[in-house]
Design an enzyme around this catalytic site. Structure first.
Site, short mmCIF file in Angstrom:
data_model
loop_
_atom_site.label_atom_id
_atom_site.label_comp_id
_atom_site.label_asym_id
_atom_site.label_seq_id
_atom_site.Cartn_x
_atom_site.Cartn_y
_atom_site.Cartn_z
N CYS A 1 -14.70 1.69 -21.34
CA CYS A 1 -15.92 2.51 -21.21
C CYS A 1 -17.08 1.64 -21.59
O CYS A 1 -16.92 1.04 -22.74
CB CYS A 1 -15.98 3.87 -22.32
SG CYS A 1 -17.56 4.85 -22.10
N HIS B 1 -13.56 10.37 -15.23
CA HIS B 1 -14.42 9.63 -16.56
C HIS B 1 -15.91 10.01 -16.57
O HIS B 1 -16.04 10.52 -17.69
CB HIS B 1 -14.00 8.22 -16.67
CG HIS B 1 -14.73 7.27 -17.63
ND1 HIS B 1 -13.97 6.70 -18.42
CD2 HIS B 1 -15.92 7.01 -18.23
CE1 HIS B 1 -14.69 6.08 -19.54
NE2 HIS B 1 -15.98 6.45 -19.41
N GLU B 2 -16.55 9.94 -15.71
CA GLU B 2 -18.14 10.06 -15.63
C GLU B 2 -18.21 11.60 -15.85
O GLU B 2 -19.16 11.90 -16.58
CB GLU B 2 -18.63 9.52 -14.41
CG GLU B 2 -18.59 7.81 -14.15
CD GLU B 2 -18.74 7.19 -15.44
OE1 GLU B 2 -19.63 7.48 -16.34
OE2 GLU B 2 -18.13 6.02 -15.41
N HIS C 1 -17.94 12.42 -19.20
CA HIS C 1 -19.25 12.02 -19.89
C HIS C 1 -20.29 13.32 -20.21
O HIS C 1 -20.78 13.45 -21.10
CB HIS C 1 -20.05 10.72 -19.66
CG HIS C 1 -19.59 9.57 -20.08
ND1 HIS C 1 -19.40 9.43 -21.67
CD2 HIS C 1 -18.86 8.46 -19.56
CE1 HIS C 1 -18.79 8.22 -21.55
NE2 HIS C 1 -18.48 7.67 -20.67
ZN ZN Z 1 -17.61 5.85 -20.02
#
Ligand code: ZN
Length: 162
Positions: free
Chosen positions: A88, A130-131, A134
């Site tokens: 990340c 993953h995004e 976030h």
């Molecule tokens: Zn990230």
């Protein structure tokens, strides 16, 4: 279009659940900056909180394809979760193995409010998961297996940027 500075682990903006983008919000500048920021070689995705904005949008740069999505929702995850090395931009210098679905599909909107879908396998599937995390204030290290997470936190605390 500006390449924006990446916020690092420890910044509260990364732990905050982002707000949905409303039709009246002008996010053109935000999207342009997300796209510009993800174009830096070696980057696979940038979520708005990583450039200090708690609104639901991210950009991606996978296999030479650059794009973005607003108000993404994961609509499909398939296959057996497998351990993938993950990193990340907000936790620079580290990669740790964590479980991700090998195939993912995300639905959202473009800047004109039209529905769009993104899907992929491998790195694209990993980036989509993953995004989107976030935007819910989650970092990938939160999802590491317990022992790996403990070791990860130790290494992060010792890193020169922390
Ligand atoms: Zn990230």
């Amino acid at each position: 279009m500006t390449e924006r500075q990446i916020r690092l682990f420890g910044d509260p903006v990364l732990k905050t659940v982002s707000d949905p983008v409303k039709p009246t919000d002008d996010v053109r500048g935000l999207v342009e900056d997300l796209v510009e920021t993800v174009k830096v070689p070696g980057r696979a995705g940038v979520a708005a909180p990583q450039i200090g904005v708690n609104q639901r949008a991210f950009s991606y740069n996978v296999d030479g394809k650059v794009g973005y999505v607003i108000n993404p929702v994961v609509v499909e995850l398939s296959g057996e979760p497998e351990l993938m090395d993950e990193g990340c931009l907000s936790v620079p210098g580290f990669y740790f193995p964590r479980l991700r679905y090998p195939s993912a599909r995300v639905a959202g909107e473009d800047l004109d409010g039209n529905p769009i879908e993104l899907s992929g396998t491998g790195v694209m599937a990993q980036a989509l998961q993953h995004e989107t995390d976030h935007l819910d204030g989650k970092l990938y290290i939160d999802g590491l297996e317990k022992g790996v997470r403990r070791e990860a936190m130790r290494l992060i605390r010792e890193s020169d940027w922390f």
